[in-house]
Design a protein around this motif. Structure first.
Motif, PDB file in Angstrom:
ATOM      1  N   GLY A 194       4.072   7.898  59.542  1.00  9.48           N
ATOM      2  CA  GLY A 194       3.829   7.006  58.422  1.00  9.48           C
ATOM      3  C   GLY A 194       4.969   6.028  58.213  1.00  9.48           C
ATOM      4  O   GLY A 194       4.744   4.834  57.962  1.00  9.48           O
ATOM      5  N   ILE A 195       6.200   6.511  58.310  1.00 10.00           N
ATOM      6  CA  ILE A 195       7.376   5.639  58.153  1.00 10.00           C
ATOM      7  C   ILE A 195       7.423   4.608  59.276  1.00 10.00           C
ATOM      8  O   ILE A 195       7.719   3.423  59.042  1.00 10.00           O
ATOM      9  N   PHE A 196       7.110   5.042  60.503  1.00 10.48           N
ATOM     10  CA  PHE A 196       7.100   4.114  61.644  1.00 10.48           C
ATOM     11  C   PHE A 196       6.029   3.037  61.458  1.00 10.48           C
ATOM     12  O   PHE A 196       6.288   1.845  61.682  1.00 10.48           O
ATOM     13  N   THR A 197       4.821   3.462  61.034  1.00  5.92           N
ATOM     14  CA  THR A 197       3.733   2.505  60.827  1.00  5.92           C
ATOM     15  C   THR A 197       4.068   1.517  59.721  1.00  5.92           C
ATOM     16  O   THR A 197       3.793   0.318  59.831  1.00  5.92           O
ATOM     17  N   LEU A 198       4.688   2.010  58.657  1.00  6.99           N
ATOM     18  CA  LEU A 198       5.083   1.131  57.553  1.00  6.99           C
ATOM     19  C   LEU A 198       6.146   0.133  58.010  1.00  6.99           C
ATOM     20  O   LEU A 198       6.134  -1.029  57.592  1.00  6.99           O
ATOM     21  N   SER A 199       7.054   0.572  58.878  1.00  7.18           N
ATOM     22  CA  SER A 199       8.086  -0.330  59.411  1.00  7.18           C
ATOM     23  C   SER A 199       7.455  -1.412  60.279  1.00  7.18           C
ATOM     24  O   SER A 199       7.833  -2.591  60.193  1.00  7.18           O
ATOM     25  N   VAL A 200       6.483  -1.016  61.116  1.00  7.16           N
ATOM     26  CA  VAL A 200       5.785  -1.990  61.967  1.00  7.16           C
ATOM     27  C   VAL A 200       5.033  -2.994  61.107  1.00  7.16           C
ATOM     28  O   VAL A 200       5.030  -4.202  61.380  1.00  7.16           O
TER      29      VAL A 200
ATOM     30  N   MET B   7     -13.456  -4.210  58.459  1.00  9.74           N
ATOM     31  CA  MET B   7     -14.611  -3.386  58.119  1.00  9.74           C
ATOM     32  C   MET B   7     -14.227  -1.951  57.734  1.00  9.74           C
ATOM     33  O   MET B   7     -14.854  -1.338  56.862  1.00  9.74           O
ATOM     34  N   LEU B   8     -13.186  -1.409  58.353  1.00  6.08           N
ATOM     35  CA  LEU B   8     -12.841   0.006  58.150  1.00  6.08           C
ATOM     36  C   LEU B   8     -12.483   0.356  56.705  1.00  6.08           C
ATOM     37  O   LEU B   8     -12.943   1.390  56.198  1.00  6.08           O
ATOM     38  N   PRO B   9     -11.665  -0.447  55.994  1.00  8.54           N
ATOM     39  CA  PRO B   9     -11.314  -0.070  54.613  1.00  8.54           C
ATOM     40  C   PRO B   9     -12.513   0.014  53.667  1.00  8.54           C
ATOM     41  O   PRO B   9     -12.386   0.552  52.572  1.00  8.54           O
ATOM     42  N   MET B  10     -13.653  -0.516  54.066  1.00 10.84           N
ATOM     43  CA  MET B  10     -14.831  -0.456  53.203  1.00 10.84           C
ATOM     44  C   MET B  10     -15.529   0.898  53.269  1.00 10.84           C
ATOM     45  O   MET B  10     -16.481   1.143  52.534  1.00 10.84           O
ATOM     46  N   THR B  11     -15.071   1.756  54.163  1.00  5.75           N
ATOM     47  CA  THR B  11     -15.604   3.117  54.221  1.00  5.75           C
ATOM     48  C   THR B  11     -14.768   4.022  53.319  1.00  5.75           C
ATOM     49  O   THR B  11     -13.638   3.715  52.968  1.00  5.75           O
ATOM     50  N   LYS B  12     -15.316   5.165  52.966  1.00  6.53           N
ATOM     51  CA  LYS B  12     -14.642   6.073  52.034  1.00  6.53           C
ATOM     52  C   LYS B  12     -13.447   6.775  52.660  1.00  6.53           C
ATOM     53  O   LYS B  12     -12.636   7.383  51.956  1.00  6.53           O
TER      54      LYS B  12
ATOM     55  N   PHE C 229     -11.018   5.271  54.288  1.00  2.43           N
ATOM     56  CA  PHE C 229      -9.858   4.385  54.378  1.00  2.43           C
ATOM     57  C   PHE C 229      -9.470   3.889  52.993  1.00  2.43           C
ATOM     58  O   PHE C 229      -9.444   2.691  52.732  1.00  2.43           O
ATOM     59  N   LYS C 230      -9.181   4.817  52.097  1.00  5.61           N
ATOM     60  CA  LYS C 230      -8.739   4.481  50.749  1.00  5.61           C
ATOM     61  C   LYS C 230      -7.289   4.028  50.773  1.00  5.61           C
ATOM     62  O   LYS C 230      -6.477   4.535  51.553  1.00  5.61           O
ATOM     63  N   PHE C 231      -6.965   3.075  49.890  1.00 12.01           N
ATOM     64  CA  PHE C 231      -5.590   2.583  49.829  1.00 12.01           C
ATOM     65  C   PHE C 231      -4.662   3.717  49.414  1.00 12.01           C
ATOM     66  O   PHE C 231      -4.902   4.417  48.437  1.00 12.01           O
ATOM     67  N   GLY C 232      -3.580   3.888  50.184  1.00  5.10           N
ATOM     68  CA  GLY C 232      -2.620   4.930  49.884  1.00  5.10           C
ATOM     69  C   GLY C 232      -2.512   5.976  50.968  1.00  5.10           C
ATOM     70  O   GLY C 232      -1.488   6.654  51.077  1.00  5.10           O
ATOM     71  N   ASN C 233      -3.573   6.121  51.807  1.00  6.35           N
ATOM     72  CA  ASN C 233      -3.485   7.118  52.861  1.00  6.35           C
ATOM     73  C   ASN C 233      -3.005   6.493  54.167  1.00  6.35           C
ATOM     74  O   ASN C 233      -2.935   5.268  54.303  1.00  6.35           O
ATOM     75  N   LEU C 234      -2.683   7.340  55.117  1.00  5.00           N
ATOM     76  CA  LEU C 234      -2.118   6.868  56.383  1.00  5.00           C
ATOM     77  C   LEU C 234      -3.120   6.032  57.166  1.00  5.00           C
ATOM     78  O   LEU C 234      -2.743   5.049  57.817  1.00  5.00           O
ATOM     79  N   GLU C 235      -4.404   6.396  57.107  1.00  4.16           N
ATOM     80  CA  GLU C 235      -5.426   5.652  57.830  1.00  4.16           C
ATOM     81  C   GLU C 235      -5.491   4.198  57.354  1.00  4.16           C
ATOM     82  O   GLU C 235      -5.614   3.270  58.156  1.00  4.16           O
ATOM     83  N   ARG C 236      -5.401   4.013  56.033  1.00  2.00           N
ATOM     84  CA  ARG C 236      -5.424   2.656  55.490  1.00  2.00           C
ATOM     85  C   ARG C 236      -4.164   1.895  55.879  1.00  2.00           C
ATOM     86  O   ARG C 236      -4.207   0.684  56.126  1.00  2.00           O
ATOM     87  N   LEU C 237      -3.038   2.579  55.959  1.00  2.00           N
ATOM     88  CA  LEU C 237      -1.792   1.938  56.375  1.00  2.00           C
ATOM     89  C   LEU C 237      -1.903   1.439  57.817  1.00  2.00           C
ATOM     90  O   LEU C 237      -1.460   0.325  58.136  1.00  2.00           O
ATOM     91  N   VAL C 238      -2.503   2.260  58.686  1.00  2.00           N
ATOM     92  CA  VAL C 238      -2.719   1.841  60.078  1.00  2.00           C
ATOM     93  C   VAL C 238      -3.669   0.646  60.123  1.00  2.00           C
ATOM     94  O   VAL C 238      -3.472  -0.305  60.894  1.00  2.00           O
ATOM     95  N   SER C 239      -4.704   0.672  59.262  1.00  2.00           N
ATOM     96  CA  SER C 239      -5.648  -0.445  59.196  1.00  2.00           C
ATOM     97  C   SER C 239      -4.959  -1.719  58.734  1.00  2.00           C
ATOM     98  O   SER C 239      -5.195  -2.803  59.287  1.00  2.00           O
ATOM     99  N   ASP C 240      -4.088  -1.618  57.732  1.00  2.00           N
ATOM    100  CA  ASP C 240      -3.351  -2.792  57.248  1.00  2.00           C
ATOM    101  C   ASP C 240      -2.416  -3.337  58.330  1.00  2.00           C
ATOM    102  O   ASP C 240      -2.206  -4.552  58.427  1.00  2.00           O
ATOM    103  N   THR C 241      -1.868  -2.437  59.135  1.00  5.23           N
ATOM    104  CA  THR C 241      -1.010  -2.871  60.245  1.00  5.23           C
ATOM    105  C   THR C 241      -1.818  -3.657  61.268  1.00  5.23           C
ATOM    106  O   THR C 241      -1.366  -4.694  61.770  1.00  5.23           O
ATOM    107  N   ALA C 242      -3.027  -3.174  61.569  1.00  7.74           N
ATOM    108  CA  ALA C 242      -3.911  -3.896  62.496  1.00  7.74           C
ATOM    109  C   ALA C 242      -4.300  -5.252  61.925  1.00  7.74           C
ATOM    110  O   ALA C 242      -4.431  -6.243  62.665  1.00  7.74           O
TER     111      ALA C 242
END
Length: 308
Positions: free
Chosen positions: A10-16, A254-259, A261-274
């Motif tokens: 998570g820290i690495f993804t946030l740094s990227v 498209m991914l964050p519109m699914t349940k 990928f809620k804001f705050g979890n690691l999956e959403r962070l990876v999506s925001d990075t993409a």
């Protein structure tokens, strides 16, 4: 706070995400400043510069929104909870603006560069400069009208519920407006799908035209080291790279519109990075493939090297 963000991944993804966001701000900001300075000098803006400025401005603001969301979520979750709906609406608006600018920029390049003997294509070639501002405005008006009406209805109902204290059943204020956000999201999906279709069609046609021209040069005995052939090859590679990031961006939207990928979890962070990959990478591609932007960039880098 989601524990997944405090893990090493998570820290690495946030740094990227932070690095990509800064790169996107610098790249798109550079395009805005260069074209803006040119406009102040001549008081004229050609259609290509209009599209580039609109695209870079929308992406610059998108990255600011992403960074502000992450900052508020970490530093002040209470404030983020109150402004989350507004942030989502504003982000979706600038995202659609970005999509439309990308689509019409692809169409503009295709019509200007590609060589096809077709009546419609030749008609567009003569009128594309005049059509670009109109197409951009006409494509944004429907989404703006629908979105504004839905948002006004949402916040109007929310204000009514707050003043009267009457909510249907056990529905909360946020749940009362969820349907509005869902409608806007569906509009975004529809408009995004249209944009992807337009952009892919224009890009594929341009790729076909460039590939045919490159093969024609080779058949005439011109080697790959020839300047014109190499230039066409570089444009093809840049276009393929753009399409890769563009499709990845569409999937990430498209991914964050699914349940899941809620804001705050690691999956959403990876999506925001993409989501930050295209604004940063495409700005670099635009600078390197636009002669005027590349010239200014080279001049700035040379001045910095001399000063150091």
């Amino acid at each position: 706070m989601d524990r997944g963000r405090t893990t090493p991944l998570g820290i690495f993804t946030l740094s990227v995400l932070g690095i990509l966001s800064i790169a996107a701000l610098l790249g798109n900001g550079f395009i805005i400043v260069v074209i803006g300075h040119r406009w102040l000098q001549s008081r004229k803006m050609v259609p290509c510069d209009l599209l580039l400025t609109s695209l870079s401005t929308s992406r610059f603001l998108l990255q600011l929104i992403v960074m502000m969301s992450q900052f508020l979520y970490f530093c002040s979750p209470e404030i983020y909870t109150h402004v989350q709906e507004v942030i989502d609406y504003v982000w979706m608006f600038f995202n659609i603006v970005s999509f439309w600018c990308t689509s019409w920029l692809s169409v503009f390049y295709c019509v200007k560069v590609a060589n096809f003997i077709h009546a419609l294509f030749l008609w567009l070639k003569l009128r594309i400069n005049m059509l670009v501002p109109r197409l951009l405005g006409m494509s944004l008006i429907p989404f703006v009208v629908f979105s504004v009406s839905i948002v006004v209805s949402c916040f109007g109902k929310k204000k009514h519920y707050s003043l009267s204290g009457n909510l249907p059943g056990n529905t909360s204020q946020s749940e009362a407006c969820d349907y509005s956000l869902t409608i806007v999201q569906r509009l975004q999906i529809a408009f995004s799908a249209i944009n992807v279709s337009i952009c892919l069609t224009a890009s594929i046609l341009l790729l076909v035209s460039l590939w045919r021209h490159t093969r024609h040069l080779k058949k005439n005995g011109i080697g790959i080291k020839d300047f014109n052939t190499q230039a066409h090859f570089n444009v093809i590679m840049s276009l393929l790279l753009f399409l890769f990031f563009y499709i990845l961006y569409f999937v990430a939207v498209m991914l964050p519109m699914t349940k899941y990928f809620k804001f705050g979890n690691l999956e959403r962070l990876v999506s925001d990075t993409a989501l930050s990959l295209l604004p940063s990478a495409h700005s670099i591609i635009l600078i390197l493939t636009n002669p005027k932007l590349k010239e200014v960039c080279t001049r700035v880098l040379n001045i910095r090297r001399r000063s150091s």
